[in-house]
Design an enzyme around this catalytic site. Structure first.
Site, PDB file in Angstrom:
ATOM      1  N   GLU A 176      74.606  50.873  50.177  1.00 32.95           N
ATOM      2  CA  GLU A 176      74.897  50.079  48.978  1.00 32.95           C
ATOM      3  C   GLU A 176      73.798  50.343  47.958  1.00 32.95           C
ATOM      4  OE1 GLU A 176      76.464  45.920  50.197  1.00 32.95           O
ATOM      5  OE2 GLU A 176      75.318  46.648  51.926  1.00 32.95           O
ATOM      6  N   LYS A 234      72.145  47.346  46.181  1.00 28.79           N
ATOM      7  CA  LYS A 234      71.629  46.257  46.995  1.00 28.79           C
ATOM      8  C   LYS A 234      70.181  45.971  46.640  1.00 28.79           C
ATOM      9  CE  LYS A 234      71.386  44.715  51.802  1.00 28.79           C
ATOM     10  NZ  LYS A 234      71.639  45.074  53.215  1.00 28.79           N
ATOM     11  N   GLU A 260      74.347  41.936  63.459  1.00 38.16           N
ATOM     12  CA  GLU A 260      73.858  43.137  62.775  1.00 38.16           C
ATOM     13  C   GLU A 260      72.913  43.873  63.704  1.00 38.16           C
ATOM     14  OE1 GLU A 260      71.772  42.462  59.149  1.00 38.16           O
ATOM     15  OE2 GLU A 260      73.403  41.367  58.172  1.00 38.16           O
ATOM     16  N   GLU A 317      66.512  49.295  52.878  1.00 42.78           N
ATOM     17  CA  GLU A 317      67.761  48.561  53.066  1.00 42.78           C
ATOM     18  C   GLU A 317      68.981  49.362  52.602  1.00 42.78           C
ATOM     19  OE1 GLU A 317      68.417  45.525  54.343  1.00 42.78           O
ATOM     20  OE2 GLU A 317      66.353  45.136  54.925  1.00 42.78           O
TER      21      GLU A 317
END
Length: 332
Positions: free
Chosen positions: A304, A307, A253, A313
């Site tokens: 997302e 999430k 990542e 995030e």
């Protein structure tokens, strides 16, 4: 003369193909507005993205990836405690999620635990979980096709600067030694999530923004021109200090948020992603590992909206939910 010229052309083509294959992307599905699995696979193919990390395997996903020739990294972390404590659970996981699709889907890695810290309750299941998945793959005759690993984060390092002094924190050494003792004999890479963004946002006085964004014009006194390479080499140095000299690191990542924190913006995110892609495609390696290709997965394909965790995030997308590019970066 002509044969030498032809060999040079073939070599250049091969190098370009290899470089392009270094780029992958992370595909999370914790959103209620995302394209279907098949639409997503079509999007990946149209952009020449040949490697994808998926976090929540489902039959729908694997059906969509059949015949796509896209290599998959599959996280088994949602079942970490079960597969780490019961070999039968690992067998069931492989027989359900991997074996039925293995002829038509190109599985590359299975990731047992993502960013698990040695103090976490589930840390005790990572090493036996990798062993159990490896044994389950062997039982399915897939052990030569798929590698098993885990993905660590930079917080496991107690020393990162200068990169040559990189070392794991005292509390992480025994944990990492077990992982190394699994990876080395199985010739599996170590996966690491490397985010210059968090290093920058957490220490803006000492970490220049251009150093984090690959835009610094010259090397620093330690011989580094970007923070990504420095973080990667610090991890290599840490591995060498505990017996992991032969391991290759895959960057599982890396990304930059467009909003939600210091230094987060569309402009900075676009700069980071494109510069990282260009850096990895060149395959020049790092100062510590020159000419070593850096297999890297960009985080992330989509935002997302469901999430959990901090707001930041939710702002790492490279494509919008309607499949349009957020930045117009080139993967090729």
């Amino acid at each position: 003369m002509y044969s030498t010229f032809l060999f040079g052309i073939i070599l250049c083509i091969g190098l370009k193909f290899t470089a392009a294959q270094n780029i992958g992307i992370c595909y999370g599905s914790k959103g209620d507005n995302l394209p279907s699995a098949q639409e997503t696979v079509d999007l990946l193919k149209s952009n020449g993205i040949g490697r994808v990390r998926i976090y929540s395997p489902t039959p729908e996903l694997f059906e969509a990836f059949k015949g796509s020739n896209i290599e998959l990294l599959v996280d088994a972390g949602e079942f970490l405690q079960a597969i780490g404590s019961d070999p039968n659970a690992a067998n069931n996981w492989v027989n359900t999620n991997i074996k039925p699709y293995a002829q038509d889907v190109k599985f590359k890695y299975i990731i047992v635990g993502n960013e698990v810290h040695p103090t976490d309750d589930v840390a005790q299941y990572v090493f036996p979980g990798m062993q159990n998945i490896q044994n389950a793959l062997a039982a399915a005759n897939l052990q030569s096709q798929i590698k098993v690993s885990t993905a660590i984060e930079m917080s496991l390092l107690g020393q990162t600067y200068p990169p040559s002094a990189g070392a794991f924190a005292d509390g992480a050494i025994d944990y990492m030694k077990k992982i190394i003792n699994f990876l080395v004999p199985n010739r599996s890479p170590l996966l690491a999530n490397i985010y210059p963004y968090y290093a920058y946002s957490g220490d803006q006085q000492n970490v220049p923004l251009d150093y984090a964004l690959f835009t610094q014009q010259s090397k620093n006194p330690d011989g580094y021109q970007n923070l990504f390479d420095a973080m990667l080499d610090a991890t290599y140095a840490a591995l060498e200090k505990i017996g992991g000299n032969s391991l290759i690191i895959v960057v599982a990542e890396s990304g930059w948020p467009s909003s939600g924190g210091a230094g987060s913006s569309d402009d900075n995110a676009k700069l980071y992603y494109q510069n990282l892609i260009n850096h990895v495609k060149v395959s020049v390696g790092t100062p510590k590992k020159p000419n070593q290709p850096i297999e890297t997965y960009l985080f992330a394909l989509f935002d997302e909206n469901q999430k959990p965790g901090s707001e930041i995030e939710k702002h790492f997308r490279i494509f919008n939910a309607d499949k349009s590019p957020k930045y117009g970066i080139s993967f090729k």
